[in-house]
Motif scaffolding. Structure first.
Motif: not given
Length: 308
Positions: A60-69, A76-90
């Motif tokens: 949500k933090r990433i999405d909110t930052a991208k939606a700024k004016l 716009l191009h954040p490091n998404t490694r944390f949100v793409d964590n494969k263990f949490v996805a499982q």
């Protein structure tokens, strides 16, 4: 998941309450014991959900930052490694955890202030910073991140302890033990198992359930005999002057020593001395150890205790 350490703790709590509330209804007290144990299992699932909630907050933090004016290039191009964590996805698609959520209707949605506080604490850790900068994209690295973060930020967290205590009185003393089960679960996760990865069962087997039931009932039903043994071995003490919690701990210990021939006496003694250190006075550990040791020696001489 519920091991004998937790069972012993719960039994002592419920036995103490049994004498304090004055109702003396054994069946009701036994139901309370197993309800209390089930709440510990709820906490286990709830803490697993916390890792998912933190990941969702980060997204949500990433999405909110991208939606700024006028978002920055980094936003716009954040490091998404944390949100793409494969263990949490499982973990997020785990069938058992989803079933728990659907049955209990419990989420972290109403605790977003705490989630924000914990997330901000996480991103300041070296564990997080090293992970985000690493080139290791493996599942193992993703799983190890959460094992380290859990130990660093969740294991001893006063804000979390207070929040959990506010949600359930049953969770006051459970978290430290349940934390070890969560860490064990993280370590057990295997990507090959996908959504079918097994979580720890509520009880390891029927034997542990029966241990809880039998120990609880023996503690109460044979209380007069156990208290007689305690009184005989504390002749220099007025039983009324001994801390009531000490009596309950020794009563439960004697029920275990005399009712479970497969459990070595030394194991039982060590377990209840440790409980005394947590739940009673500063001197209780030594007092209980000495008293129980005297009772055990007496019972052996009388031929009433034959195990080692």
């Amino acid at each position: 998941m519920i091991n004998r350490v937790l069972i012993r703790l719960k039994i002592i709590q419920i036995v103490y309450a049994y004498y304090q509330n004055g109702s003396k209804n054994l069946d009701s007290a036994e139901k309370e014991l197993f309800f209390s144990l089930s709440k510990a299992y709820d906490l286990y699932n709830y803490l697993l959900m916390l890792m998912i909630a933190l990941t969702e907050y980060a997204q949500k933090r990433i999405d909110t930052a991208k939606a700024k004016l006028a978002p920055t290039k980094e936003e716009l191009h954040p490091n998404t490694r944390f949100v793409d964590n494969k263990f949490v996805a499982q973990l997020e698609v785990n069938k058992q955890l989803i079933e728990f959520v659907n049955n209990q209707k419990r989420t972290w949605a109403n605790d977003q202030d705490f989630i924000k506080e914990l997330y901000e604490k996480i991103v300041e850790t070296d564990v997080y910073k090293e992970y985000m900068a690493s080139d290791d994209q493996s599942y193992e690295a993703d799983r190890e991140l959460w094992r380290k973060l859990y130990k660093t930020c969740i294991f001893n967290n006063e804000s979390l302890d207070q929040l959990l205590e506010d949600q359930s009185l049953y969770w006051n003393d459970d978290k430290e033990i349940v934390d070890t089960f969560v860490l064990k679960t993280i370590k057990r996760f295997d990507p090959k198992n996908g959504s079918n990865q097994e979580l720890l069962p509520e009880f390891k087997d029927e034997e542990d359930q029966e241990f809880a039931r039998r120990l609880f009932r023996r503690t109460l039903l044979n209380s007069d005999y156990y208290r007689h043994l305690i009184s005989e071995n504390t002749k220099n003490w007025d039983l009324d002057r001994i801390a009531f919690m000490d009596i309950i701990i020794m009563q439960t210990a004697l029920a275990e020593i005399l009712s479970f021939p497969n459990i070595p006496v030394s194991v039982s003694l060590n377990e209840y001395v440790e409980i005394a250190k947590l739940y009673s006075t500063l001197k209780s550990g030594g007092f209980i150890n000495g008293t129980l040791d005297g009772i055990v020696n007496q019972l052996k001489k009388e031929g009433k205790l034959t195990k080692n």
